[in-house]
Design a protein around this motif. Structure first.
Motif, PDB file in Angstrom:
ATOM      1  N   GLY A 158       0.851  -1.178   0.000  1.00  0.00           N
ATOM      2  CA  GLY A 158       0.000   0.000   0.000  1.00  0.00           C
ATOM      3  C   GLY A 158       0.891   1.233   0.000  1.00  0.00           C
ATOM      4  O   GLY A 158       1.878   1.313  -0.734  1.00  0.00           O
ATOM      5  N   ARG A 159       0.585   2.205   0.857  1.00  0.00           N
ATOM      6  CA  ARG A 159       1.485   3.354   1.013  1.00  0.00           C
ATOM      7  C   ARG A 159       2.493   3.099   2.132  1.00  0.00           C
ATOM      8  O   ARG A 159       3.254   3.989   2.510  1.00  0.00           O
ATOM      9  CB  ARG A 159       0.691   4.632   1.283  1.00  0.00           C
ATOM     10  N   GLY A 160       2.453   1.851   2.667  1.00  0.00           N
ATOM     11  CA  GLY A 160       3.338   1.441   3.744  1.00  0.00           C
ATOM     12  C   GLY A 160       2.601   0.961   4.966  1.00  0.00           C
ATOM     13  O   GLY A 160       3.187   0.394   5.883  1.00  0.00           O
ATOM     14  N   GLU A 161       1.267   1.151   4.966  1.00  0.00           N
ATOM     15  CA  GLU A 161       0.468   0.837   6.154  1.00  0.00           C
ATOM     16  C   GLU A 161       0.039  -0.629   6.221  1.00  0.00           C
ATOM     17  O   GLU A 161      -0.346  -1.108   7.289  1.00  0.00           O
ATOM     18  CB  GLU A 161      -0.771   1.760   6.191  1.00  0.00           C
ATOM     19  N   ARG A 162       0.107  -1.342   5.104  1.00  0.00           N
ATOM     20  CA  ARG A 162      -0.263  -2.759   5.101  1.00  0.00           C
ATOM     21  C   ARG A 162       0.980  -3.590   5.405  1.00  0.00           C
ATOM     22  O   ARG A 162       1.926  -3.615   4.620  1.00  0.00           O
ATOM     23  CB  ARG A 162      -0.868  -3.139   3.755  1.00  0.00           C
ATOM     24  N   ILE A 163       0.944  -4.251   6.561  1.00  0.00           N
ATOM     25  CA  ILE A 163       2.131  -4.934   7.074  1.00  0.00           C
ATOM     26  C   ILE A 163       1.919  -6.442   7.114  1.00  0.00           C
ATOM     27  O   ILE A 163       0.876  -6.932   7.550  1.00  0.00           O
ATOM     28  CB  ILE A 163       2.472  -4.439   8.497  1.00  0.00           C
ATOM     29  N   GLU A 164       2.928  -7.162   6.638  1.00  0.00           N
ATOM     30  CA  GLU A 164       2.938  -8.631   6.705  1.00  0.00           C
ATOM     31  C   GLU A 164       4.272  -9.066   7.294  1.00  0.00           C
ATOM     32  O   GLU A 164       5.337  -8.634   6.822  1.00  0.00           O
ATOM     33  CB  GLU A 164       2.762  -9.211   5.305  1.00  0.00           C
ATOM     34  N   VAL A 165       4.225  -9.865   8.327  1.00  0.00           N
ATOM     35  CA  VAL A 165       5.462 -10.347   8.942  1.00  0.00           C
ATOM     36  C   VAL A 165       6.179 -11.269   7.967  1.00  0.00           C
ATOM     37  O   VAL A 165       5.560 -12.125   7.325  1.00  0.00           O
ATOM     38  CB  VAL A 165       5.155 -11.086  10.267  1.00  0.00           C
ATOM     39  N   LEU A 166       7.473 -11.088   7.833  1.00  0.00           N
ATOM     40  CA  LEU A 166       8.252 -11.907   6.920  1.00  0.00           C
ATOM     41  C   LEU A 166       8.267 -13.355   7.421  1.00  0.00           C
ATOM     42  O   LEU A 166       8.427 -13.592   8.626  1.00  0.00           O
ATOM     43  CB  LEU A 166       9.677 -11.361   6.852  1.00  0.00           C
ATOM     44  N   PRO A 167       8.106 -14.342   6.534  1.00  0.00           N
ATOM     45  CA  PRO A 167       8.151 -15.748   6.959  1.00  0.00           C
ATOM     46  C   PRO A 167       9.451 -16.074   7.695  1.00  0.00           C
ATOM     47  O   PRO A 167      10.495 -15.463   7.451  1.00  0.00           O
ATOM     48  CB  PRO A 167       8.059 -16.515   5.637  1.00  0.00           C
ATOM     49  N   THR A 168       9.374 -17.065   8.577  1.00  0.00           N
ATOM     50  CA  THR A 168      10.499 -17.387   9.456  1.00  0.00           C
ATOM     51  C   THR A 168      11.792 -17.663   8.696  1.00  0.00           C
ATOM     52  O   THR A 168      12.869 -17.170   9.071  1.00  0.00           O
ATOM     53  CB  THR A 168      10.143 -18.604  10.331  1.00  0.00           C
ATOM     54  N   GLY A 169      11.711 -18.451   7.637  1.00  0.00           N
ATOM     55  CA  GLY A 169      12.916 -18.793   6.895  1.00  0.00           C
ATOM     56  C   GLY A 169      13.621 -17.575   6.334  1.00  0.00           C
ATOM     57  O   GLY A 169      14.851 -17.449   6.414  1.00  0.00           O
TER      58      GLY A 169
END
Length: 301
Positions: A158-169
């Motif tokens: 998005g403009r930076g507001e949509r956050i997804e945690v990076l997968p563990t690997g």
């Protein structure tokens, strides 16, 4: 609880692809960002308001940092009070900010301070807001604020507001990596950088599909952190500030380092191989950019 101290980390954009300008004036992006074990410290103390006293007071050890209504810490406090009604009539909060992250650097210092204020107020109020409410409030304060609610590397969209945690690997390939962060004595204004990109549109933007393909390839593969590095805001900054690409090329030629700019700049960074002396590289940076340059070694969280 009457007082609390919160760490406000700096961040690095390891991968930053600006994919186009939106109708609301913001830009869409895809980015991998990681916070550092280096940053500011924000203390919040609850107090009784004296007659005529303000609800919020901000003190900073850096006299160049504004402490009025323009500071994101104060804006965060006002947003929190509007949503929760806390601290209530007759009460106030004093904020004390120890500033270490330079301004105009692309390291997210102001945004991180704002989120530290939200975290402090939420704790002092007895957790008046849940995680989703805090995330929404953070996103309303600034495009890169929401990432500071997470302790590990994240993907921003998005403009930076949509956050997804990076997968563990993928996260494991980043956490704990040593990085040298360095900034010249001048900063780059974020609005100017984005405005300059927009003036050259569509040149300079990366197609969203290509950005996602690059991200997916790195996340799903086993490449080192260096293989992720990308920032298509560099050409705009480098065109104006030739000292940046000149030094990055020197670090590549002399030390074999892959250095990049973080965010809209002017701060840059390079991952340090095990055993490499950061002090020697820091001396090279200061020799090139002068004594007002900023240099710090940090680790990705």
């Amino acid at each position: 609880m009457r007082a609390i101290e919160i760490f406000a980390p700096a961040k690095l954009n390891l991968f930053l692809a600006i994919t186009g300008r939106r109708t609301d004036g913001f830009h869409d992006l895809a980015s991998v960002a990681a916070t550092l074990d280096f940053g500011d410290t924000l203390r919040a103390d609850v107090r009784e308001r004296e007659e005529g006293g303000g609800e919020w007071r901000l003190h900073c050890d850096d006299a160049t940092v504004p402490t009025d209504e323009t500071n994101l810490v104060v804006k965060a406090a006002r947003a929190f009070a509007a949503a929760t009604g806390w601290p209530g009539k007759g009460m106030g909060v004093d904020f004390s900010l120890i500033k270490r992250v330079p301004m105009g650097a692309g390291l997210g210092g102001g945004s991180s301070d704002a989120v530290a204020a939200l975290r402090a107020l939420n704790a002092l109020s007895g957790l008046a807001l849940g995680a989703a409410e805090l995330a929404k409030m953070a996103a309303g304060l600034g495009s890169d604020c929401a990432l500071f609610l997470h302790d590990g590397p994240v993907v921003m969209r998005g403009r930076g507001e949509r956050i997804e945690v990076l997968p563990t690997g993928a996260s494991t390939r980043l956490r704990g990596r040593r990085a040298l962060v360095f900034k010249p004595g001048f900063g780059i204004a974020t609005p100017w950088a984005y405005g300059r990109m927009a003036s050259k549109a569509p040149l300079g933007y990366l197609l969203a599909a290509e950005a996602e393909a690059r991200l997916a390839a790195w996340i799903g593969g086993d490449g080192a952190a260096e293989a992720l590095l990308f920032n298509n805001m560099e050409p705009v900054a480098f065109e104006k500030c030739v000292a940046l690409p000149t030094l990055l090329e020197q670090l590549r030629d002399e030390f074999g380092l892959v250095a990049r700019m973080s965010g809209s700049g002017s701060a840059c960074f390079a991952f340090l191989p095990d055993g490499m002396d950061a002090a020697m590289i820091g001396q090279t940076v200061r020799a090139a950019w002068g004594p007002t340059s900023f240099v710090v070694e940090a680790k990705l969280r």
